[in-house]
Design a protein around this motif. Structure first.
Motif, mmCIF file in Angstrom:
data_model
loop_
_atom_site.group_PDB
_atom_site.id
_atom_site.type_symbol
_atom_site.label_atom_id
_atom_site.label_comp_id
_atom_site.label_asym_id
_atom_site.label_seq_id
_atom_site.Cartn_x
_atom_site.Cartn_y
_atom_site.Cartn_z
ATOM 1 N N ASN A 16 -12.102 -28.735 10.922
ATOM 2 C CA ASN A 16 -11.447 -29.703 10.047
ATOM 3 C C ASN A 16 -11.080 -30.972 10.801
ATOM 4 O OD1 ASN A 16 -8.989 -29.293 11.400
ATOM 5 N ND2 ASN A 16 -8.375 -27.660 9.996
ATOM 6 N N ASN A 17 -10.432 -31.872 10.090
ATOM 7 C CA ASN A 17 -10.187 -33.214 10.596
ATOM 8 C C ASN A 17 -9.162 -33.257 11.716
ATOM 9 O OD1 ASN A 17 -10.681 -36.071 10.284
ATOM 10 N ND2 ASN A 17 -8.592 -36.220 9.551
ATOM 11 N N SER A 18 -8.342 -32.223 11.861
ATOM 12 C CA SER A 18 -7.321 -32.238 12.894
ATOM 13 C C SER A 18 -7.905 -31.801 14.223
ATOM 14 C CB SER A 18 -6.158 -31.324 12.502
ATOM 15 O OG SER A 18 -6.605 -29.997 12.394
ATOM 16 N N GLY A 19 -7.190 -32.118 15.311
ATOM 17 C CA GLY A 19 -7.614 -31.682 16.618
ATOM 18 C C GLY A 19 -8.711 -32.555 17.186
ATOM 19 N N ASN A 20 -9.501 -32.008 18.103
ATOM 20 C CA ASN A 20 -10.521 -32.771 18.790
ATOM 21 C C ASN A 20 -11.725 -33.020 17.904
ATOM 22 O OD1 ASN A 20 -9.026 -32.863 21.166
ATOM 23 N ND2 ASN A 20 -9.842 -30.893 21.864
ATOM 24 N N GLY A 21 -12.434 -34.105 18.214
ATOM 25 C CA GLY A 21 -13.676 -34.387 17.525
ATOM 26 C C GLY A 21 -14.832 -33.691 18.206
ATOM 27 N N ILE A 22 -16.023 -34.167 17.902
ATOM 28 C CA ILE A 22 -17.221 -33.516 18.418
ATOM 29 C C ILE A 22 -17.282 -33.589 19.937
ATOM 30 C CG2 ILE A 22 -18.703 -35.566 18.300
ATOM 31 C CD1 ILE A 22 -19.712 -31.985 17.297
ATOM 32 N N LEU A 23 -16.642 -34.600 20.544
ATOM 33 C CA LEU A 23 -16.672 -34.734 21.996
ATOM 34 C C LEU A 23 -15.766 -33.739 22.705
ATOM 35 C CD1 LEU A 23 -16.633 -38.632 22.388
ATOM 36 C CD2 LEU A 23 -18.608 -37.107 22.369
ATOM 37 N N GLY A 24 -14.790 -33.194 21.971
ATOM 38 C CA GLY A 24 -13.813 -32.324 22.609
ATOM 39 C C GLY A 24 -12.738 -33.136 23.306
ATOM 40 N N ARG A 25 -13.165 -34.085 24.111
ATOM 41 C CA ARG A 25 -12.261 -35.032 24.758
ATOM 42 C C ARG A 25 -13.076 -36.283 25.077
ATOM 43 N NH1 ARG A 25 -11.300 -32.104 30.639
ATOM 44 N NH2 ARG A 25 -13.488 -32.028 31.302
ATOM 45 N N PRO A 26 -12.424 -37.424 25.330
ATOM 46 C CA PRO A 26 -13.174 -38.651 25.647
ATOM 47 C C PRO A 26 -14.064 -38.484 26.871
ATOM 48 C CG PRO A 26 -10.858 -39.146 25.179
ATOM 49 C CD PRO A 26 -10.966 -37.648 25.265
ATOM 50 N N HIS A 27 -15.074 -39.331 26.966
ATOM 51 C CA HIS A 27 -15.979 -39.297 28.115
ATOM 52 C C HIS A 27 -15.249 -39.652 29.412
ATOM 53 C CE1 HIS A 27 -19.248 -40.135 24.953
ATOM 54 N NE2 HIS A 27 -19.452 -38.901 25.392
ATOM 55 N N PHE A 28 -14.240 -40.510 29.296
ATOM 56 C CA PHE A 28 -13.437 -40.923 30.444
ATOM 57 C C PHE A 28 -12.061 -41.310 29.917
ATOM 58 C CE2 PHE A 28 -16.741 -44.031 29.310
ATOM 59 C CZ PHE A 28 -15.971 -45.000 28.672
ATOM 60 N N PRO A 29 -11.069 -41.430 30.794
ATOM 61 C CA PRO A 29 -9.715 -41.718 30.308
ATOM 62 C C PRO A 29 -9.671 -42.957 29.423
ATOM 63 C CG PRO A 29 -9.663 -41.123 32.622
ATOM 64 C CD PRO A 29 -11.112 -41.243 32.259
ATOM 65 N N ALA A 30 -9.079 -42.797 28.259
ATOM 66 C CA ALA A 30 -9.010 -43.891 27.291
ATOM 67 C C ALA A 30 -7.832 -44.804 27.587
ATOM 68 C CB ALA A 30 -8.881 -43.322 25.878
ATOM 69 N N LYS A 31 -8.055 -46.101 27.454
ATOM 70 C CA LYS A 31 -6.958 -47.058 27.556
ATOM 71 C C LYS A 31 -6.305 -47.279 26.197
ATOM 72 C CE LYS A 31 -8.767 -49.441 31.624
ATOM 73 N NZ LYS A 31 -9.142 -50.740 32.230
ATOM 74 N N ALA A 32 -7.070 -47.092 25.141
ATOM 75 C CA ALA A 32 -6.553 -47.224 23.775
ATOM 76 C C ALA A 32 -6.616 -45.875 23.078
ATOM 77 C CB ALA A 32 -7.362 -48.257 22.992
ATOM 78 N N LYS A 33 -5.518 -45.485 22.466
ATOM 79 C CA LYS A 33 -5.494 -44.264 21.665
ATOM 80 C C LYS A 33 -5.703 -44.553 20.189
ATOM 81 C CE LYS A 33 -2.372 -41.695 24.732
ATOM 82 N NZ LYS A 33 -1.044 -41.020 24.837
ATOM 83 N N ARG A 34 -5.430 -45.805 19.805
ATOM 84 C CA ARG A 34 -5.491 -46.173 18.388
ATOM 85 C C ARG A 34 -5.989 -47.603 18.253
ATOM 86 N NH1 ARG A 34 -0.776 -43.545 19.703
ATOM 87 N NH2 ARG A 34 -0.033 -45.557 20.450
ATOM 88 N N VAL A 35 -6.516 -47.942 17.084
ATOM 89 C CA VAL A 35 -7.032 -49.285 16.813
ATOM 90 C C VAL A 35 -6.510 -49.773 15.468
ATOM 91 C CG1 VAL A 35 -9.105 -50.676 16.407
ATOM 92 C CG2 VAL A 35 -9.144 -48.875 18.149
ATOM 93 N N ILE A 36 -6.090 -51.041 15.435
ATOM 94 C CA ILE A 36 -5.825 -51.740 14.180
ATOM 95 C C ILE A 36 -6.781 -52.926 14.135
ATOM 96 C CG2 ILE A 36 -4.174 -53.000 12.767
ATOM 97 C CD1 ILE A 36 -1.929 -51.489 14.144
#
Length: 453
Positions: free
Chosen positions: A14-34
């Motif tokens: 379902n929509n909660s939890g991790n996506g298809i990647l499981g986790r980002p490819h590398f540490p993300a600087k942005a967690k959200r986008v507007i």
């Protein structure tokens, strides 16, 4: 009928939890986008790209050496001349960065040192529909997934009670039409489509139970539907059934979470004053900016705002004044508000349209009635927040604001950079459909490393 070639490539959770990647490819600087998309294409030389040469050459013909045979739209191709049109608005430099900002955007000017201006954007499309589709999906042709859908597919959601991709459209605006396919999931599983929140009693269509249907009755109905769908899934193996079940479950949870997050009545007066008087009127751009902040606080991953009305083919002066008045204060307030709450550190804010405007007049060159046509070869957008260098201007255009002279940034480069800031390698997040692996940036795109913090 087209089918997904590899069902195992679709999300089966379902929509909660991790996506298809499981986790980002590398540490993300942005967690959200507007993403504050200004539909219709704001005029860069009347807002951010100051060109004093146009003052000196006002009314003179656009030189052939500058135009270089570039194509025109059908709206000006028949004009006997292309008279250069200066901006009638005053410009000043602001902040330690010295960013040039028009008098039309005084509130944005106040936060110039928090902004990253990209003045060398360019695109391939010269008309609105393919251009905005290109920005939102990576293709000029309808049917590809939106950026927010790719992000949802790759990273999932941090809040199981709200969609990972929410869309807000300014109410009662005219201009180039907006279609739901701009925030559609394309060939990705359907739980990744953007969910539009509207102003009014029912922010999400068909979410509220009809009269006489209790929460317990609705829950029983969903449980029965799930049992039937599971039987069908075991027979057909169709991954879209899992996606449909995830949507049912999300809709049930949203019956409580959506009214809570969209109710801004408890916001203090100083917040309304910060965003401006329109922020008390649900569905306006200002109110949607405030709602975007509330959604981000609830860990919605991608919030897309659309504001129409920037298509200034004529009557540019009164139209752009109105557009700037509607958007300037709320945009600056959103960035200030995120910053004071510590949210700007991991939230990326983007402001911009689908292409730029011409330096020459469409129609006769008269003060109040002249306009500017479409110009895809150079335009400006700005960003703020997670992962981008504040207080810089990247790229440059020539003295006529017609061609790029430094550091061109293609739409696919912008998309690749956005994904990079979220911890995603744009070349590695793909989806196999009809025998081919697709990605947001198609086979193009380079991360613009010079603007990264």
């Amino acid at each position: 009928m087209s089918q997904i070639v590899n069902p195992l490539n679709a999300m089966t959770f379902n929509n909660s939890g991790n996506g298809i990647l499981g986790r980002p490819h590398f540490p993300a600087k942005a967690k959200r986008v507007i993403y504050l998309l200004q539909s219709g294409a704001p005029s860069q030389m009347d807002l951010f790209d100051y060109k004093p040469l146009l003052d000196k050459m006002h009314g003179q013909e656009l030189p052939d050496s500058i135009r270089k045979g570039q194509r025109l739209t059908g709206m000006t191709a028949g004009q006997t001349n292309l008279p250069l049109a200066r901006s009638v608005f005053n410009f000043k430099q602001h902040g330690k960065s010295g960013a040039w900002v028009s008098e039309l955007m005084p509130h944005v000017a106040e936060i110039a040192d928090d902004l990253t201006f990209v003045k060398s954007m360019y695109t391939e499309a010269i008309n609105h529909d393919p251009a905005i589709t290109f920005f939102q999906t990576g293709s000029q042709f309808a049917g590809r997934p939106a950026i927010g859908s790719w992000v949802s597919y790759g990273l999932g959601s941090d809040n199981e009670n709200l969609p990972s991709f929410v869309v807000l459209v300014t109410k009662d605006k005219r201009g180039q039409p907006l279609y739901s396919r701009l925030w559609g999931n394309g060939f990705l599983p359907s739980q990744h489509q953007g969910i539009q929140f509207r102003a009014g009693k029912d922010p999400v269509l068909y979410l509220t139970n009809p009269d006489g249907v209790s929460a317990e009755m609705r829950k029983g109905q969903l449980e029965s539907l799930e049992a039937l769908q599971r039987i069908q899934a075991s027979i057909t193996g169709d991954p879209e059934i899992d996606a449909r079940l995830a949507q049912y479950e999300m809709a049930y949870r949203m019956q409580t979470s959506v009214p809570e997050v969209t109710d801004t009545s408890k916001e203090p007066d100083y917040i309304y004053d910060m965003y401006g008087p329109d922020s008390r009127n649900p569905g306006t751009y200002a109110a949607n900016c405030l709602l975007a902040r509330r959604l981000i606080e609830k860990d919605v991953k991608f919030v897309q705002l659309y504001h129409q009305g920037w298509d200034t083919h004529n009557n540019l002066v009164p139209q752009i004044k109105r557009q700037a008045k509607e958007t300037d204060q709320p945009t600056a307030a959103l960035i200030k508000d995120l910053k004071q709450r510590g949210l700007l550190e991991d939230t990326l804010v983007i402001w911009g349209g689908e292409f730029g405007r011409t330096n020459y007049s469409q129609g006769s060159l008269k003060y109040n009635t002249f306009g500017r046509d479409h110009h895809p070869k150079c335009f400006t957008l700005f960003m703020a927040g997670a992962g981008v260098k504040p207080g810089i201007t990247y790229g440059a255009t020539d003295d006529f604001c017609y061609n790029i002279t430094e550091n061109p940034v293609h739409v696919h480069d912008f998309q690749a950079t956005l994904m990079h800031l979220l911890g995603i390698d744009h070349e590695r997040l793909n989806f196999k459909y009809q025998g081919r692996r697709f990605r947001l940036t198609d086979v193009h795109g380079h991360v613009v490393k010079d603007i990264l913090a």
